[in-house]
Scaffold this active site. Structure first.
Site, short mmCIF file in Angstrom:
data_model
loop_
_atom_site.label_atom_id
_atom_site.label_comp_id
_atom_site.label_asym_id
_atom_site.label_seq_id
_atom_site.Cartn_x
_atom_site.Cartn_y
_atom_site.Cartn_z
N ASN A 1 4.60 6.39 0.22
CA ASN A 1 4.56 5.43 1.32
C ASN A 1 4.30 6.17 2.62
OD1 ASN A 1 4.86 3.43 3.19
ND2 ASN A 1 7.00 2.98 2.72
N LYS B 1 0.19 4.50 -0.88
CA LYS B 1 0.26 3.17 -0.28
C LYS B 1 -0.44 3.21 1.07
CE LYS B 1 2.91 -0.99 0.28
NZ LYS B 1 4.10 -1.73 -0.11
N ASN C 1 0.01 -2.10 2.81
CA ASN C 1 1.30 -2.27 3.48
C ASN C 1 1.16 -3.44 4.47
OD1 ASN C 1 3.94 -1.74 4.51
ND2 ASN C 1 3.68 0.40 3.94
N CYS D 1 4.27 2.65 6.53
CA CYS D 1 5.19 1.65 7.09
C CYS D 1 4.96 1.52 8.60
CB CYS D 1 6.64 2.04 6.84
SG CYS D 1 7.78 0.85 7.56
N LEU E 1 13.22 0.88 6.72
CA LEU E 1 13.33 1.82 5.59
C LEU E 1 14.74 2.36 5.39
CD1 LEU E 1 10.01 3.75 6.36
CD2 LEU E 1 10.38 2.28 4.38
#
Lengths: 272, 314
Positions: free
Chosen positions: B135, B175, B202, B138, B73
């Protein structure tokens, strides 16, 4: 749909030989069929440290060379490695300098750009090209590859310039190029070096009606056209995939060409 | 020519394909090229409040079966997004002389704390995105930040509520992580907390690839999120579960490489189809090709409007 089979895992290769080029620069020799064309690059994984893109300096199908300057950081770690130590190699990636049999080429190198230009020269002489190898540096100690170039035979002429006049012409290599282009019929100019220098080379070449191809140097993270770190403003083309070798005429008017590049998080860094 | 236009949370897309977050999303120029190449919409790389370095290389690699990445990221932060990425994208989107609504831009935001999401939400809304994607899933920053919020229902709900409370002018989608026992339950909890839709999913894992000659993992981060062809059946099932659990609009993402893959994702319940790893196999030109393949499939199968096939698997 045709999905190409593509494996981008690195191949572990032992360093066959390390050749010291000057105080800060080594050439790393690998025995491996890379199958690269002049101008293409590989990603070199220094295990446990980082992975960086490097232009190929020579590739005859049996071995290839990477000429690397110790600029600190991950290259400092590379410089601690010995012959026999393994690095990971992915590639070759990107576009190449293209030329036809018998072309008369002017290769203009700035600093470390001499390595990929040597790669072009070594391939070009095999195709009966006449090569004007032009290399510029701040002083004679920073000139690279000049002895190797002389070994390529009589179809290669070496032209040198240094900022301080310690070898060859005193001044910029662009001046030497301009004089040459006015005298001789050159089919293509290829250049590799700092972006601002390549911008000047392209300008001189185009002014004399000669096409110029250069190697875009942008921050490349993945090398495989996915991450977008090397996208060039404002067309969004990728230096790693649509380049690194590009036609000067296609890039000269791009807003970032010769002005800035981007860092690892995507922030603009202006040249000055 | 079938009608491939899609309305997603009232935002109009010319076709169902969307660039997934994290791929080619560093600059406005890059996002605009993806639209030019055929994408119906684009998602920015995930944007942080402050600059975030990400991991060192190697950060990604692929084979014909899978792709794995641990980019970590990397991003310059909201200041750059607001000063550069959004103004440049929004300015240049319409072809000269035509007053078209530009291809929608989805702003992906990421934070390491629930509180940061609140401040980031306020700032990102001012940038003018068409949709905000939160998000929280991740998988390759777990060493830094622990388990993703999307893997703990209470955390996912807290982030969703906070962001929804700050953003009123555009839809907010979440997400989701596939790395949970029941993605349907997490989705339902986020829907109850106000989520307008989802991006699912994801990357999987994290996974690990070891170089046996080097005797070490290839990724500098050792582990990374797995994507690509191998995860497609898993992603299709996850989208199916989220659609069953919520009925909300979904950007179906995971292993889609072709028009038929995209159709499959839509049959499972996706309204839009996200593609990221596809770029590795087909380049960004792949967006236009996938759209053409979707159109061909529709023609061949008598589908006049792509909406007909969304969520038809019962």
């Amino acid at each position: 749909m045709n999905i190409k089979t593509f494996d981008s895992r690195p191949v572990a290769l032992p360093i066959k030989k390390i050749v010291k080029e000057n105080e800060t620069t080594n050439t790393y020799v690998f025995e491996y069929f890379l199958g690269s064309k002049p101008g293409q690059f590989v990603m070199m994984w220094i295990p446990g440290v980082d992975e960086k893109p490097f232009s190929v300096a020579f590739d005859d199908g049996n071995e290839f060379w990477l000429t690397i300057c110790n600029v600190g950081g991950s290259t400092a770690e590379l410089f601690k490695m010995k012959e026999g130590d393994k690095v990971g190699i992915r590639g070759p990636f990107g576009t190449a300098y293209e030329f036809a049999d018998g072309d008369h080429l002017a290769l203009v190198a700035g600093g470390y750009g001499a390595a990929p230009m040597y790669n072009v020269a070594s391939e070009a002489v095999k195709k009966d090209c006449k090569v004007e190898f032009m290399v510029g540096a701040r002083n004679k100690d920073l000139l690279l590859y000049t002895h190797k170039v002389l070994g390529l035979g009589s179809n290669v002429n070496l032209h040198i310039s240094t900022d301080d006049g310690s070898a060859g012409f005193k001044g910029y290599i662009t001046q030497v190029l301009e004089d040459l282009l006015k005298k001789e019929k050159i089919d293509k100019v290829f250049t590799c070096g700092p972006e601002v220098m390549m911008q000047a080379v392209g300008g001189v070449a185009n002014a004399q009606g000669v096409d110029c191809y250069l190697s875009m140097e942008k921050y490349m993270k993945c090398g495989i056209g996915v991450c977008g770190q090397c996208a060039i403003d404002d067309t969004g083309v990728l230096a790693c995939k649509d380049g690194p070798v590009m036609n000067y005429a296609d890039v000269k008017d791009l807003p970032e060409f010769g002005k800035y590049h981007r860092d690892s998080v995507g922030k603009k860094k202006h040249f000055n | 020519m079938a009608n491939l236009k899609i309305k997603f949370c009232d935002v109009g897309f010319e076709n169902p394909t969307v660039l997934a977050s994290g791929i080619l999303g560093v600059t406005a120029s890059s996002l605009k090229k993806v639209v030019k190449d055929g994408a119906g919409g684009v998602t920015t790389k995930s944007i942080w409040l402050e600059e975030h370095k990400g991991h060192s290389n190697p950060t990604m690699l692929g084979t014909e079966n899978y792709f794995i990445n641990a980019v970590g990221l990397s991003d310059a932060g909201i200041e750059k997004a607001s000063a550069e990425t959004f103004p440049e994208y929004l300015d240049g989107k319409s072809p000269p002389g035509r007053d078209l609504r530009p291809a929608p831009i989805i702003a992906s935001i990421v934070a390491s704390s629930i509180d940061d999401f609140g401040e980031l939400a306020e700032k990102i809304e001012k940038c003018g995105p068409d949709i905000v994607e939160v998000n929280i899933s991740c998988p390759n920053v777990e060493d830094e930040f622990g388990k993703p919020f999307a893997c703990v229902a209470d955390d996912a709900v807290a982030v969703t509520k906070l962001v929804k409370g700050k953003i009123s002018s555009v839809p907010v989608i979440v997400k989701l992580s596939p790395n949970v026992e029941s993605i349907g339950e997490i989705a339902k909890a986020c829907a109850d907390a106000g989520a307008d839709g989802f991006c699912a999913v994801n990357t999987y894992g994290p996974g690990m690839v070891i170089d046996v000659d080097m005797r070490m993992p290839v990724l500098k981060n050792k582990v990374g999120g797995v994507s690509g062809p191998g995860i497609k059946p898993l992603a299709v099932k996850a989208v199916y579960d989220v659609f069953k659990a919520t009925g909300l609009p979904i950007i179906g993402t995971g292993g889609v490489l072709s028009g038929e893959d995209a159709i499959e994702m839509m049959m499972a319940g996706a309204r839009l189809v996200g593609m990221g790893t596809m770029v590795y196999y087909r380049g960004s030109e792949g967006f236009g090709e996938v759209v053409r393949e979707m159109d061909e499939w529709c023609e061949k199968n008598g589908v006049k409007n792509i909406e007909e096939i969304i969520g038809i698997i019962k």
